[in-house]
Design a protein around this motif. Structure first.
Motif, PDB file in Angstrom:
ATOM      1  N   VAL A 267       0.980  -1.266   0.007  1.00 51.98           N
ATOM      2  CA  VAL A 267       0.028  -0.082  -0.006  1.00 51.98           C
ATOM      3  C   VAL A 267       1.104   1.268  -0.156  1.00 51.98           C
ATOM      4  CG1 VAL A 267      -1.801   1.211   1.161  1.00 51.98           C
ATOM      5  CG2 VAL A 267      -1.973  -1.181   1.204  1.00 51.98           C
ATOM      6  N   ARG A 268       1.931   1.182   0.920  1.00 49.34           N
ATOM      7  CA  ARG A 268       2.764   2.157   0.698  1.00 49.34           C
ATOM      8  C   ARG A 268       3.537   2.550  -0.455  1.00 49.34           C
ATOM      9  NH1 ARG A 268       5.689   0.492   4.757  1.00 49.34           N
ATOM     10  NH2 ARG A 268       4.159   1.205   6.329  1.00 49.34           N
ATOM     11  N   ALA A 269       3.877   1.498  -1.184  1.00 53.43           N
ATOM     12  CA  ALA A 269       4.427   1.665  -2.606  1.00 53.43           C
ATOM     13  C   ALA A 269       3.571   2.326  -3.573  1.00 53.43           C
ATOM     14  CB  ALA A 269       4.815   0.399  -2.927  1.00 53.43           C
ATOM     15  N   VAL A 270       2.141   1.834  -3.406  1.00 52.45           N
ATOM     16  CA  VAL A 270       1.281   2.414  -4.646  1.00 52.45           C
ATOM     17  C   VAL A 270       0.858   3.851  -4.226  1.00 52.45           C
ATOM     18  CG1 VAL A 270       0.546   0.116  -5.379  1.00 52.45           C
ATOM     19  CG2 VAL A 270      -0.693   1.544  -3.514  1.00 52.45           C
ATOM     20  N   ASN A 271       0.755   4.090  -3.088  1.00 49.64           N
ATOM     21  CA  ASN A 271       0.566   5.532  -2.514  1.00 49.64           C
ATOM     22  C   ASN A 271       1.633   6.500  -3.167  1.00 49.64           C
ATOM     23  OD1 ASN A 271      -2.116   5.286  -1.283  1.00 49.64           O
ATOM     24  ND2 ASN A 271      -1.030   5.000   0.844  1.00 49.64           N
ATOM     25  N   ALA A 272       2.904   5.915  -3.013  1.00 49.90           N
ATOM     26  CA  ALA A 272       3.829   6.863  -3.418  1.00 49.90           C
ATOM     27  C   ALA A 272       3.858   6.882  -4.802  1.00 49.90           C
ATOM     28  CB  ALA A 272       5.365   6.338  -2.904  1.00 49.90           C
ATOM     29  N   HIS A 275      -0.246   8.257  -5.959  1.00 51.23           N
ATOM     30  CA  HIS A 275      -0.859   9.472  -4.880  1.00 51.23           C
ATOM     31  C   HIS A 275      -2.326   9.034  -4.625  1.00 51.23           C
ATOM     32  CE1 HIS A 275       2.792  11.485  -6.151  1.00 51.23           C
ATOM     33  NE2 HIS A 275       2.454  11.307  -7.806  1.00 51.23           N
ATOM     34  N   LEU A 276      -2.611   7.738  -4.440  1.00 51.22           N
ATOM     35  CA  LEU A 276      -3.968   7.269  -4.138  1.00 51.22           C
ATOM     36  C   LEU A 276      -4.467   7.600  -2.742  1.00 51.22           C
ATOM     37  CD1 LEU A 276      -3.705   3.817  -5.479  1.00 51.22           C
ATOM     38  CD2 LEU A 276      -4.923   6.016  -6.484  1.00 51.22           C
ATOM     39  N   GLY A 277      -3.585   7.927  -1.734  1.00 46.72           N
ATOM     40  CA  GLY A 277      -3.872   8.363  -0.223  1.00 46.72           C
ATOM     41  C   GLY A 277      -4.570   7.461   0.361  1.00 46.72           C
ATOM     42  N   LEU A 278      -4.284   5.884   0.208  1.00 45.04           N
ATOM     43  CA  LEU A 278      -4.871   4.953   0.948  1.00 45.04           C
ATOM     44  C   LEU A 278      -4.245   4.980   2.308  1.00 45.04           C
ATOM     45  CD1 LEU A 278      -4.924   2.183  -1.851  1.00 45.04           C
ATOM     46  CD2 LEU A 278      -7.023   3.459  -0.726  1.00 45.04           C
ATOM     47  N   PRO A 279      -5.003   4.387   3.334  1.00 47.27           N
ATOM     48  CA  PRO A 279      -4.394   4.255   4.617  1.00 47.27           C
ATOM     49  C   PRO A 279      -3.229   3.265   4.369  1.00 47.27           C
ATOM     50  CG  PRO A 279      -6.804   4.227   4.862  1.00 47.27           C
ATOM     51  CD  PRO A 279      -6.496   4.230   3.505  1.00 47.27           C
ATOM     52  N   GLU A 280      -2.195   3.474   5.143  1.00 51.39           N
ATOM     53  CA  GLU A 280      -0.959   2.800   4.830  1.00 51.39           C
ATOM     54  C   GLU A 280      -0.968   1.539   5.866  1.00 51.39           C
ATOM     55  OE1 GLU A 280       2.571   4.877   4.517  1.00 51.39           O
ATOM     56  OE2 GLU A 280       1.811   5.751   2.583  1.00 51.39           O
ATOM     57  N   ALA A 317     -17.703   1.336  -4.609  1.00 56.00           N
ATOM     58  CA  ALA A 317     -18.039   2.309  -5.831  1.00 56.00           C
ATOM     59  C   ALA A 317     -18.537   1.314  -6.760  1.00 56.00           C
ATOM     60  CB  ALA A 317     -16.608   2.792  -6.033  1.00 56.00           C
ATOM     61  N   ASP A 318     -19.405   1.907  -7.572  1.00 55.22           N
ATOM     62  CA  ASP A 318     -20.168   1.094  -8.575  1.00 55.22           C
ATOM     63  C   ASP A 318     -19.783   2.009  -9.980  1.00 55.22           C
ATOM     64  OD1 ASP A 318     -21.752   3.266  -8.144  1.00 55.22           O
ATOM     65  OD2 ASP A 318     -23.503   2.144  -7.504  1.00 55.22           O
ATOM     66  N   THR A 319     -19.376   2.999 -10.012  1.00 57.66           N
ATOM     67  CA  THR A 319     -19.099   3.702 -11.492  1.00 57.66           C
ATOM     68  C   THR A 319     -17.664   3.211 -11.856  1.00 57.66           C
ATOM     69  OG1 THR A 319     -17.740   5.496 -10.527  1.00 57.66           O
ATOM     70  CG2 THR A 319     -20.142   5.502 -10.792  1.00 57.66           C
ATOM     71  N   PRO A 320     -17.602   2.956 -13.120  1.00 58.19           N
ATOM     72  CA  PRO A 320     -16.183   2.261 -13.884  1.00 58.19           C
ATOM     73  C   PRO A 320     -15.072   3.434 -13.443  1.00 58.19           C
ATOM     74  CG  PRO A 320     -18.225   2.481 -15.371  1.00 58.19           C
ATOM     75  CD  PRO A 320     -18.440   3.128 -14.268  1.00 58.19           C
ATOM     76  N   GLU A 321     -15.251   4.745 -13.362  1.00 60.20           N
ATOM     77  CA  GLU A 321     -14.029   5.551 -13.054  1.00 60.20           C
ATOM     78  C   GLU A 321     -13.629   5.170 -11.447  1.00 60.20           C
ATOM     79  OE1 GLU A 321     -16.481   6.816 -16.197  1.00 60.20           O
ATOM     80  OE2 GLU A 321     -16.938   6.539 -13.908  1.00 60.20           O
ATOM     81  N   GLU A 322     -14.503   5.073 -10.485  1.00 66.46           N
ATOM     82  CA  GLU A 322     -14.111   4.630  -9.131  1.00 66.46           C
ATOM     83  C   GLU A 322     -13.621   3.334  -9.196  1.00 66.46           C
ATOM     84  OE1 GLU A 322     -18.295   5.541  -7.875  1.00 66.46           O
ATOM     85  OE2 GLU A 322     -17.630   7.320  -6.765  1.00 66.46           O
ATOM     86  N   ARG A 323     -14.189   2.471  -9.763  1.00 62.57           N
ATOM     87  CA  ARG A 323     -13.524   0.841  -9.809  1.00 62.57           C
ATOM     88  C   ARG A 323     -12.261   1.060 -10.071  1.00 62.57           C
ATOM     89  NH1 ARG A 323     -18.211  -0.476 -12.093  1.00 62.57           N
ATOM     90  NH2 ARG A 323     -17.169  -1.622 -13.941  1.00 62.57           N
ATOM     91  N   THR A 324     -11.919   1.737 -11.312  1.00 63.52           N
ATOM     92  CA  THR A 324     -10.661   1.790 -11.998  1.00 63.52           C
ATOM     93  C   THR A 324      -9.540   2.297 -10.786  1.00 63.52           C
ATOM     94  OG1 THR A 324     -11.589   1.887 -14.175  1.00 63.52           O
ATOM     95  CG2 THR A 324      -9.336   2.796 -13.654  1.00 63.52           C
ATOM     96  N   ARG A 325     -10.123   3.488 -10.121  1.00 59.82           N
ATOM     97  CA  ARG A 325      -9.099   3.983  -9.241  1.00 59.82           C
ATOM     98  C   ARG A 325      -8.543   3.174  -8.000  1.00 59.82           C
ATOM     99  NH1 ARG A 325      -9.720   6.353  -4.426  1.00 59.82           N
ATOM    100  NH2 ARG A 325      -8.091   8.005  -3.656  1.00 59.82           N
ATOM    101  N   LEU A 326      -9.669   2.436  -7.717  1.00 58.41           N
ATOM    102  CA  LEU A 326      -9.279   1.392  -6.601  1.00 58.41           C
ATOM    103  C   LEU A 326      -8.577   0.301  -6.982  1.00 58.41           C
ATOM    104  CD1 LEU A 326     -13.121   1.208  -4.817  1.00 58.41           C
ATOM    105  CD2 LEU A 326     -10.710   2.305  -3.791  1.00 58.41           C
ATOM    106  N   TRP A 327      -8.787  -0.165  -8.248  1.00 55.26           N
ATOM    107  CA  TRP A 327      -7.993  -1.383  -8.593  1.00 55.26           C
ATOM    108  C   TRP A 327      -6.758  -1.141  -9.325  1.00 55.26           C
ATOM    109  CZ3 TRP A 327      -8.479  -6.109  -7.307  1.00 55.26           C
ATOM    110  CH2 TRP A 327      -9.594  -6.532  -6.780  1.00 55.26           C
ATOM    111  N   ARG A 330      -3.974  -2.103  -7.021  1.00 55.29           N
ATOM    112  CA  ARG A 330      -3.507  -3.787  -6.901  1.00 55.29           C
ATOM    113  C   ARG A 330      -2.600  -3.821  -8.004  1.00 55.29           C
ATOM    114  NH1 ARG A 330      -1.313  -7.618  -7.604  1.00 55.29           N
ATOM    115  NH2 ARG A 330      -1.915  -9.496  -7.264  1.00 55.29           N
ATOM    116  N   HIS A 331      -3.223  -3.577  -9.468  1.00 66.90           N
ATOM    117  CA  HIS A 331      -2.458  -3.789 -10.500  1.00 66.90           C
ATOM    118  C   HIS A 331      -1.124  -2.892 -10.687  1.00 66.90           C
ATOM    119  CE1 HIS A 331      -5.481  -5.956 -12.402  1.00 66.90           C
ATOM    120  NE2 HIS A 331      -6.346  -5.346 -12.456  1.00 66.90           N
ATOM    121  N   HIS A 332      -0.769  -2.087  -9.698  1.00 63.53           N
ATOM    122  CA  HIS A 332       0.414  -1.329  -9.908  1.00 63.53           C
ATOM    123  C   HIS A 332       1.416  -1.687  -8.874  1.00 63.53           C
ATOM    124  CE1 HIS A 332      -0.872   2.585 -12.456  1.00 63.53           C
ATOM    125  NE2 HIS A 332      -0.896   1.180 -13.016  1.00 63.53           N
TER     126      HIS A 332
END
Length: 468
Positions: A267-272, A275-280, A317-327, A330-332
């Motif tokens: 999580v720390r790595a993908v935040n950096a 710039h997702l701002g997820l709780p680490e 989230a149920d919109t494609p844009e919000e889902r893309t942001r969350l996923w 994981r993919h990165h």
């Protein structure tokens, strides 16, 4: 780790006569340029091997058959190449030879919506296929993270984030076209959803890592696009809490489509990076497919179960844009982790255990990694008991390589003790050969060798992989 690369004495270099024959047959689609060979002589594994002698850019099954036939006449190895994203050294030319790049075989040959299937050439990628299917009401669910080719995914028996609901490549491949070691072409399976006709040759080639034949066309099972999709993310105070939540979700029969774990390091790595701002903290990424009401009910049930395991910051989230942001997180994760230690290499592993033993397996693995002090991260398709650890090593420090391999060996043998497997989806390649022997036993290895000998008596198809 270099002891897994066969001795240079075992390399079978391509003679000038073969190189000339390949140039005559393929023209500009054959290259011996150093840069091209080096590009096709490495993957995402931590291994270094000499590149192939040449690369053929194939555009058809006929091209592959002709190239294999020429190489067979000179007993020179042949290695298939797709996206180059393998993690266990599967595509390295460890005994020399010629690489066949299949990325130009990128045609979607048929979409039979009424039968819910598609036939594609081996170089088609999963994203390309789903773009083709976008308006059909169907989709192909296997998602290993990388935009891998479907031929490569078949060869390594890929799975990924959707496997908990839709299965793996083994479950979604109906038929294959395969070039054998002597250049003959065999077609296995049919368009029917099931068959009891003879040996299951299709599944023999799935997961064979290019050692029994080269897959050139694949007929795939498609699935209806769900009416509604919702993604959710939830943080936990520890990895154990997240894993226990996953186990309860599965045991409660919540029809979850994806359930992915990321530890605090990931999580720390993908935040950096993003710039997702997820709780680490360790978190679960989940996805639910179904009707709008069904998806809402699934997400609410998941939230209640997560709360019982100290889950917090639950968001869905149920919109494609919000889902893309969350996923995106994981993919990165893999590339993001590499950037936390510039110049590092990643020794990755993956094991799969029965879901009831997942918490024990991950907790003991994390405890060992923390005690060792080597940088690492954990991600996993925990919905089906599969997780990955990436140990970030300085390639110039042999002691770090040795430590990573020691941690990896301990992790894999723990999985075997718990009734699991040495690899859930990466395959054997160079890295897991000894563990395969421990898992399967000598008799099973002898049977596998007998199959290899029957189909490839000269040993030219991706030699040095799966078996030493």
């Amino acid at each position: 780790m270099n002891d897994r690369i066969p001795s240079a004495a075992l390399r079978r270099e391509a003679p000038a006569e073969l190189l000339g024959a390949l140039a005559a047959r393929f023209g500009d689609a054959f290259s011996t340029a150093r840069a091209v060979c080096e590009q096709h002589g490495r993957d995402e594994s931590p291994f270094d091997a000499a590149p192939p002698s040449g690369v053929v850019f194939c555009a058809s099954t006929e091209d592959v058959a002709d190239a294999v036939r020429l190489c067979a006449a000179h007993a020179v190895p042949v290695i298939a190449f797709g996206a180059g994203s393998s993690l266990e050294g599967q595509l390295l030319a460890v005994q020399g030879g010629i690489t066949l790049d299949l990325t130009r075989m990128n045609g979607v040959l048929e979409v039979a919506a009424e039968d819910m299937l598609a036939t594609v050439q081996a170089g088609v990628t999963r994203l390309q296929l789903n773009e083709e299917l976008r308006h059909s009401g169907l989709f192909f669910p296997i998602d290993p993270g990388a935009d891998a080719t479907l031929g490569g995914m078949t060869a390594t028996r890929a799975s990924g984030t959707n496997a908990v609901r839709y299965g793996t490549m083994r479950d979604n491949v109906l038929a294959l076209t395969v070039v054998l070691a002597d250049g003959r072409v065999v077609r296995t399976g049919t368009r029917a959803r099931k068959s009891s006709a003879g040996y299951d040759l299709t599944r023999l080639f799935i997961g064979s890592e290019g050692t029994l034949g080269i897959v050139t066309e694949v007929t795939l099972r498609l699935h209806p696009q769900p009416q509604a999709v919702a993604a959710a993310v939830c943080s936990f105070p520890g990895v154990a809490n997240a894993v226990d939540c996953t186990i309860e979700l599965i045991q409660a029969a919540v029809p979850i489509a994806r359930c992915e774990l990321m530890d605090a390091h990931a999580v720390r790595a993908v935040n950096a990076h993003d710039h997702l701002g997820l709780p680490e903290q360790p978190l679960l990424l989940m996805e639910f497919h179904g009707s709008p009401d069904g998806v809402r009910e699934q997400a609410q049930t998941a939230q209640e179960i997560a709360a019982g395991h100290q889950g917090s910051d639950f968001a869905w989230a149920d919109t494609p844009e919000e889902r893309t942001r969350l996923w995106k997180a994981r993919h990165h994760a893999y590339l993001s982790a590499l950037q936390t230690r510039p110049g590092c290499r990643c020794v990755t592993t993956d094991t799969c255990v029965p879901i009831s033993r997942l918490a024990e397996s991950i907790n003991d693995t994390v405890a060992e990694a923390d005690a060792a002090g080597l940088p690492y991260f954990v991600v996993g398709h925990v919905g089906d008991g599969n997780f990955h650890v990436g140990y970030l090593i300085d390639p110039e420090r042999p002691e770090e390589r040795d430590l990573a391999e020691s941690l990896n060996a301990s992790l894999v043998r723990r999985a075997l003790r718990l009734g699991g497997t040495c690899t859930g989806e990466h395959g054997v390649g160079l890295h897991k050969q000894e563990f395969l022997r421990e898992e399967a036993g000598e008799l099973a290895i002898d049977l596998m060798r007998a199959v290899k000998q029957a189909l490839d008596p000269a040993g030219i198809l991706n030699p040095g992989k799966i078996f030493r």
